[in-house]
Motif scaffolding. Structure first.
Motif, PDB file in Angstrom:
ATOM      1  N   SER A  39       0.862  -1.179   0.000  1.00  0.00           N
ATOM      2  CA  SER A  39       0.000   0.000   0.000  1.00  0.00           C
ATOM      3  C   SER A  39       0.898   1.229   0.000  1.00  0.00           C
ATOM      4  O   SER A  39       1.958   1.237   0.634  1.00  0.00           O
ATOM      5  CB  SER A  39      -0.903   0.009   1.233  1.00  0.00           C
ATOM      6  OG  SER A  39      -1.770  -1.112   1.225  1.00  0.00           O
ATOM      7  N   VAL A  40       0.458   2.270  -0.710  1.00  0.00           N
ATOM      8  CA  VAL A  40       1.286   3.455  -0.901  1.00  0.00           C
ATOM      9  C   VAL A  40       0.473   4.686  -0.514  1.00  0.00           C
ATOM     10  O   VAL A  40      -0.701   4.808  -0.897  1.00  0.00           O
ATOM     11  CB  VAL A  40       1.749   3.560  -2.375  1.00  0.00           C
ATOM     12  CG1 VAL A  40       2.696   4.740  -2.550  1.00  0.00           C
ATOM     13  CG2 VAL A  40       2.421   2.270  -2.820  1.00  0.00           C
ATOM     14  N   PRO A  41       1.053   5.615   0.239  1.00  0.00           N
ATOM     15  CA  PRO A  41       0.302   6.813   0.629  1.00  0.00           C
ATOM     16  C   PRO A  41      -0.002   7.700  -0.578  1.00  0.00           C
ATOM     17  O   PRO A  41       0.760   7.746  -1.546  1.00  0.00           O
ATOM     18  CB  PRO A  41       1.243   7.521   1.608  1.00  0.00           C
ATOM     19  CG  PRO A  41       2.609   7.042   1.226  1.00  0.00           C
ATOM     20  CD  PRO A  41       2.428   5.626   0.775  1.00  0.00           C
ATOM     21  N   THR A  42      -1.097   8.415  -0.497  1.00  0.00           N
ATOM     22  CA  THR A  42      -1.507   9.272  -1.615  1.00  0.00           C
ATOM     23  C   THR A  42      -0.574  10.467  -1.789  1.00  0.00           C
ATOM     24  O   THR A  42      -0.596  11.125  -2.829  1.00  0.00           O
ATOM     25  CB  THR A  42      -2.938   9.783  -1.403  1.00  0.00           C
ATOM     26  OG1 THR A  42      -3.008  10.479  -0.145  1.00  0.00           O
ATOM     27  CG2 THR A  42      -3.926   8.622  -1.386  1.00  0.00           C
TER      28      THR A  42
ATOM     29  N   ALA B 262      13.801  -0.325   3.710  1.00  0.00           N
ATOM     30  CA  ALA B 262      13.592   0.566   4.860  1.00  0.00           C
ATOM     31  C   ALA B 262      13.315   1.996   4.411  1.00  0.00           C
ATOM     32  O   ALA B 262      12.541   2.723   5.055  1.00  0.00           O
ATOM     33  CB  ALA B 262      14.814   0.521   5.774  1.00  0.00           C
ATOM     34  N   ASP B 263      13.937   2.412   3.309  1.00  0.00           N
ATOM     35  CA  ASP B 263      13.679   3.760   2.795  1.00  0.00           C
ATOM     36  C   ASP B 263      12.261   3.876   2.254  1.00  0.00           C
ATOM     37  O   ASP B 263      11.604   4.922   2.423  1.00  0.00           O
ATOM     38  CB  ASP B 263      14.681   4.107   1.699  1.00  0.00           C
ATOM     39  CG  ASP B 263      16.078   4.357   2.241  1.00  0.00           C
ATOM     40  OD1 ASP B 263      16.278   4.201   3.464  1.00  0.00           O
ATOM     41  OD2 ASP B 263      16.968   4.688   1.435  1.00  0.00           O
ATOM     42  N   TRP B 264      11.787   2.825   1.591  1.00  0.00           N
ATOM     43  CA  TRP B 264      10.395   2.842   1.118  1.00  0.00           C
ATOM     44  C   TRP B 264       9.443   2.894   2.310  1.00  0.00           C
ATOM     45  O   TRP B 264       8.440   3.611   2.288  1.00  0.00           O
ATOM     46  CB  TRP B 264      10.107   1.602   0.268  1.00  0.00           C
ATOM     47  CG  TRP B 264      10.776   1.606  -1.068  1.00  0.00           C
ATOM     48  CD1 TRP B 264      11.736   0.744  -1.520  1.00  0.00           C
ATOM     49  CD2 TRP B 264      10.534   2.518  -2.153  1.00  0.00           C
ATOM     50  NE1 TRP B 264      12.112   1.067  -2.798  1.00  0.00           N
ATOM     51  CE2 TRP B 264      11.389   2.143  -3.219  1.00  0.00           C
ATOM     52  CE3 TRP B 264       9.684   3.612  -2.333  1.00  0.00           C
ATOM     53  CZ2 TRP B 264      11.410   2.823  -4.435  1.00  0.00           C
ATOM     54  CZ3 TRP B 264       9.700   4.289  -3.543  1.00  0.00           C
ATOM     55  CH2 TRP B 264      10.553   3.900  -4.570  1.00  0.00           C
ATOM     56  N   GLN B 265       9.782   2.152   3.340  1.00  0.00           N
ATOM     57  CA  GLN B 265       8.930   2.153   4.532  1.00  0.00           C
ATOM     58  C   GLN B 265       8.893   3.542   5.157  1.00  0.00           C
ATOM     59  O   GLN B 265       7.829   4.009   5.613  1.00  0.00           O
ATOM     60  CB  GLN B 265       9.444   1.129   5.544  1.00  0.00           C
ATOM     61  CG  GLN B 265       8.511   0.886   6.713  1.00  0.00           C
ATOM     62  CD  GLN B 265       8.909  -0.345   7.511  1.00  0.00           C
ATOM     63  OE1 GLN B 265      10.021  -0.828   7.401  1.00  0.00           O
ATOM     64  NE2 GLN B 265       7.990  -0.867   8.299  1.00  0.00           N
ATOM     65  N   ALA B 266      10.018   4.234   5.168  1.00  0.00           N
ATOM     66  CA  ALA B 266      10.064   5.583   5.719  1.00  0.00           C
ATOM     67  C   ALA B 266       9.204   6.552   4.913  1.00  0.00           C
ATOM     68  O   ALA B 266       8.722   7.563   5.449  1.00  0.00           O
ATOM     69  CB  ALA B 266      11.510   6.077   5.758  1.00  0.00           C
ATOM     70  N   LEU B 267       8.990   6.234   3.636  1.00  0.00           N
ATOM     71  CA  LEU B 267       8.139   7.055   2.782  1.00  0.00           C
ATOM     72  C   LEU B 267       6.661   6.687   2.908  1.00  0.00           C
ATOM     73  O   LEU B 267       5.816   7.278   2.223  1.00  0.00           O
ATOM     74  CB  LEU B 267       8.578   6.929   1.326  1.00  0.00           C
ATOM     75  CG  LEU B 267       9.947   7.530   0.990  1.00  0.00           C
ATOM     76  CD1 LEU B 267      10.366   7.137  -0.428  1.00  0.00           C
ATOM     77  CD2 LEU B 267       9.915   9.043   1.135  1.00  0.00           C
ATOM     78  N   GLY B 268       6.366   5.696   3.738  1.00  0.00           N
ATOM     79  CA  GLY B 268       4.975   5.314   3.978  1.00  0.00           C
ATOM     80  C   GLY B 268       4.513   4.086   3.230  1.00  0.00           C
ATOM     81  O   GLY B 268       3.327   3.734   3.288  1.00  0.00           O
TER      82      GLY B 268
ATOM     83  N   HIS C 236      -0.874   5.412 -10.297  1.00  0.00           N
ATOM     84  CA  HIS C 236      -0.929   5.554  -8.842  1.00  0.00           C
ATOM     85  C   HIS C 236      -2.285   5.209  -8.252  1.00  0.00           C
ATOM     86  O   HIS C 236      -2.401   5.068  -7.029  1.00  0.00           O
ATOM     87  CB  HIS C 236      -0.528   6.973  -8.437  1.00  0.00           C
ATOM     88  CG  HIS C 236      -1.469   8.036  -8.882  1.00  0.00           C
ATOM     89  ND1 HIS C 236      -1.572   8.458 -10.196  1.00  0.00           N
ATOM     90  CD2 HIS C 236      -2.370   8.791  -8.186  1.00  0.00           C
ATOM     91  CE1 HIS C 236      -2.470   9.413 -10.288  1.00  0.00           C
ATOM     92  NE2 HIS C 236      -2.981   9.632  -9.088  1.00  0.00           N
ATOM     93  N   LYS C 237      -3.299   5.049  -9.091  1.00  0.00           N
ATOM     94  CA  LYS C 237      -4.611   4.668  -8.576  1.00  0.00           C
ATOM     95  C   LYS C 237      -4.866   3.165  -8.691  1.00  0.00           C
ATOM     96  O   LYS C 237      -5.935   2.693  -8.300  1.00  0.00           O
ATOM     97  CB  LYS C 237      -5.705   5.426  -9.329  1.00  0.00           C
ATOM     98  CG  LYS C 237      -5.655   6.941  -9.143  1.00  0.00           C
ATOM     99  CD  LYS C 237      -6.772   7.626  -9.918  1.00  0.00           C
ATOM    100  CE  LYS C 237      -6.708   9.132  -9.795  1.00  0.00           C
ATOM    101  NZ  LYS C 237      -7.796   9.797 -10.572  1.00  0.00           N
TER     102      LYS C 237
END
Length: 387
Positions: free
Chosen positions: A235-238, A254-260, A281-282
């Motif tokens: 899942s990716v933040p909007t 870990a960097d992707w996780q830090a980006l949400g 992105h949708k």
């Protein structure tokens, strides 16, 4: 016995030797014979192989009509993945459990990966293709679009014939020359074919044990890393910077996780990863790990690779992906128009074929950024209109 030294010899021949194509088909075959004899294949064996080889126009038609790869991921994956195909794979995983145990121990390739290839390439061996393989390879080698790919495959088939492992009259397979349950080309068979059932022959068409083991060895040779994932739904933040998506951007998980970015199930792997958004992105989102790149050594289509990789995770128990609500994409005519427009603007999009390949995605992302749109590499009618 197969002569593995043949592969090294074939790959070290001058490139000009592989560039012989076109012209008289009789002269083309004469050139093949001369090259084969130079590689150590007996002249009598080369003559026997080539005597009945002919061009097959149906092969060229099939090569030019790969419309299935023009379909977007959601449509393509839903077409290929059914509950019946999934259940059949799970049943075969149990039936050949000892074979898969041996493959995983020897080559480090997860059974679900091989099951997915087995499913998509031949529907678990049911449909292996009925093109004469010798004719298909010779036709594609004579055609001047990709002689560097197919001429070595003809010569490899001639080596297999000389070694008693290929009958040019009766061997059949896919239009592009792949043979057997997991569809391997002759050079791959020479390098990675395994007589896993011990009967003295590598039988990729009739022995699942040979075919699966050979496929496992081939994936290992292409760089597959044991005990590592290849694909994970996320899942990716909007608020994400969508321009960071795509296979050309690699970050520690870990960097992707830090980006949400979060895993839809389980945890992110402690590996380098790329965020891919096959329909923008949708739509669905995935992280790909290093093993994902090995898939492209098997097949160059992004849509096929992603679907095969995803199906392997489903066979391993992953949830069905969240399709989201992606913006409408382009039909084939619109995609070709977009590609031509992008080419006119100086982008290298490759062939104008209506397929959303890496070059087109990169160009789309660049234009989206220029226009202030979400740079997710998913082309829409709105983008085409703006261009």
């Amino acid at each position: 016995m197969l002569r593995l030294a043949f592969l090294a010899l074939a790959l070290t021949l001058p490139a000009a030797a592989f560039a012989q194509c076109g012209g008289s088909f009789a002269d083309f075959k004469a050139g093949l014979k001369a090259e084969a004899v130079n590689m150590g294949i007996p002249a009598a064996s080369a003559d026997a192989f080539l005597s009945g080889v002919r061009q097959d126009p149906a092969v060229l038609r099939a090569d030019q009509a790969q419309g299935v790869f023009q379909k977007p991921f959601i449509e393509f994956s839903r077409q290929l993945i059914s509950s019946q195909r999934l259940n059949k794979g799970l049943q075969l995983a149990q039936q050949y459990d000892s074979t898969f145990d041996a493959i995983e121990a020897t080559y480090g390739v997860d059974r679900t990966v091989l099951l997915a290839f087995w499913a998509f390439e031949t529907d678990y061996g049911a449909f292996q293709g009925d093109f004469n393989t010798a004719n298909a390879l010779a036709t594609l080698a004579h055609d001047c679009r990709r002689p560097d790919l197919f001429r070595p495959q003809v010569l490899a088939a001639m080596r297999l014939h000389s070694d008693g492992e290929f009958d040019p009259r009766t061997t059949t397979g896919a239009w592009a020359g792949e043979i057997g349950m997991v569809q391997m080309l002759p050079l791959d068979i020479i390098e990675n074919g395994v007589d896993a059932d011990g009967n003295g022959h590598i039988e990729l068409k009739t022995s699942p044990v040979d075919a699966l083991t050979s496929g496992g060895k081939m994936l290992q040779s292409l760089g597959w890393q044991p005990d590592q994932p290849w694909l994970q739904q996320v899942s990716v933040p909007t608020t994400m910077d969508w321009s960071q998506s795509g296979l050309d951007t690699v970050k520690p998980a870990a960097d992707w996780q830090a980006l949400g970015v979060t895993a839809r199930s389980g945890a992110l792997a402690d590996l380098p990863a790329s965020l891919i958004l096959p329909q923008g992105h949708k739509g669905p989102a995935f992280l790909t790990y290093p093993n994902f790149s090995v898939y492209f050594e098997w097949n160059q289509s992004f849509t096929y690779v992603l679907t095969a990789a995803y199906f392997a995770t489903r066979l391993g128990g992953a949830d069905i992906y969240d399709a989201g609500n992606p913006d409408a994409g382009l039909d084939t005519a619109q995609m070709k128009q977009l590609q031509q427009t992008l080419r006119d603007r100086g982008y290298d999009v490759g062939k104008i074929d209506g397929i959303l390949g890496a070059g087109t995605r990169s160009a789309v992302k660049a234009e989206q950024k220029r226009l202030g749109l979400p740079a997710d590499a998913w082309p829409t009618p709105a983008l085409l209109n703006q261009l």
